[in-house]
Enzyme design. Structure first.
Site, short mmCIF file in Angstrom:
data_model
loop_
_atom_site.label_atom_id
_atom_site.label_comp_id
_atom_site.label_asym_id
_atom_site.label_seq_id
_atom_site.Cartn_x
_atom_site.Cartn_y
_atom_site.Cartn_z
N LYS A 84 0.84 -1.10 -0.03
CA LYS A 84 -0.01 -0.07 -0.07
C LYS A 84 0.66 1.39 -0.07
O LYS A 84 1.83 1.39 0.86
CB LYS A 84 -1.09 0.19 1.30
CG LYS A 84 -2.36 0.04 1.06
CD LYS A 84 -3.05 0.16 2.34
CE LYS A 84 -4.43 0.04 1.97
NZ LYS A 84 -5.53 0.12 3.08
O1 G3P Z 1 -9.00 0.81 3.96
C1 G3P Z 1 -9.33 2.14 4.45
C2 G3P Z 1 -10.18 2.26 5.41
O2 G3P Z 1 -9.60 1.43 6.53
C3 G3P Z 1 -10.44 3.72 6.08
O3 G3P Z 1 -11.40 3.41 6.65
O4 G3P Z 1 -13.43 4.32 8.10
O5 G3P Z 1 -10.90 4.91 8.57
O6 G3P Z 1 -12.23 5.96 6.64
P1 G3P Z 1 -12.13 4.78 7.50
#
Ligand code: G3P
Length: 234
Positions: A84
């Site tokens: 990543k």
């Molecule tokens: O893979 C990206 C994800 O983990 C981000 O999610 O809910 O932190 O925006 P969030």
């Protein structure tokens, strides 16, 4: 559309992997930080043993040399590791080099279609547009998925897959599939919400109670006769 699990928690991965529909896992530094005391490499290697599919491991460096060094090390841990890389200029530069070396990349923190176009031109394996975080600031995160999917369809030479991320609820999952995302990476809690429906639960309960009632009525009216064993087993 493939489903990836968005977590670094091994118990969640084991639980959802048992469903038989999991195609990969994505982690990031925040998800790993939740796993107190977990060793990064050991966690990624265990995830690769639990799920036979792409497993994203994110670099911490923001300079090209540092990203390349981390990416080459992480990719060597297991054939399923996808590196990543944050969507910054140095990240696009690193992805261009890694693509030439055959190292799979997942470009993360994508928030507009131009970023996704540059990601595909650099040769990334996946681009991760963050749907929920756009919704959080009153933008339309799913519109970005639709736009990127359309741009990539317009130019078949672009091979990057759209990996819808920051999925916050079951409707995001449905809409990502409708929008044409190749993958959605989903927290375990959202998958557990998405699979449930009150009418399914009520319908199953009724089926089982009706069956039990039938069995009770059957045994209450049964005439005690000696039946040939083959018939009795029917
Ligand atoms: O893979 C990206 C994800 O983990 C981000 O999610 O809910 O932190 O925006 P969030």
């Amino acid at each position: 559309m493939q489903i990836f699990l968005d977590t670094a928690n091994l118990d969640e991965i084991r639980e959802i992997a048992a469903w038989g529909i999991l195609a990969g896992v994505t982690t990031n530094p925040s998800l790993l930080a939740k796993e107190k005391g977990a060793d990064f490499r050991a966690t990624i290697e265990e995830i690769c043993r639990l799920v036979n599919g792409p497993v994203s491991a994110e670099v911490i460096s923001t300079d090209v040399a540092g990203m390349l060094d981390e990416a080459r090390r992480y990719a060597a841990w297991h054939p399923n590791v996808v590196v990543k890389i944050p969507l910054i200029p140095n990240g696009i530069s690193a992805v261009s080099t890694l693509a030439r070396e055959g190292i799979k990349t997942n470009v993360t923190l994508c928030f507009n279609a131009n970023q996704a176009l540059f990601t595909a031109l650099a040769g990334a394996t996946y681009v991760s547009p963050f749907v929920g975080r756009l919704d959080d600031i009153s933008e339309d995160g799913m519109a970005l998925i639709r736009d990127i999917a359309q741009i990539y369809r317009n130019y078949p030479q672009l091979k990057t897959q759209v990996l819808a991320a920051s999925i916050r609820h079951p409707r995001h999952l449905t809409d990502a599939a409708l929008a044409g995302a190749d993958v959605a990476t989903v927290p375990a809690a959202v998958l557990k919400q998405a699979i449930k429906h009150p009418l399914t639960d009520a319908g199953l309960e009724k089926f089982l109670s009706d069956w039990k009632k039938r069995q009770a009525e059957k045994s209450a009216t049964a005439i005690p006769v000696e039946l040939p064993a083959a018939v009795a087993r029917a």
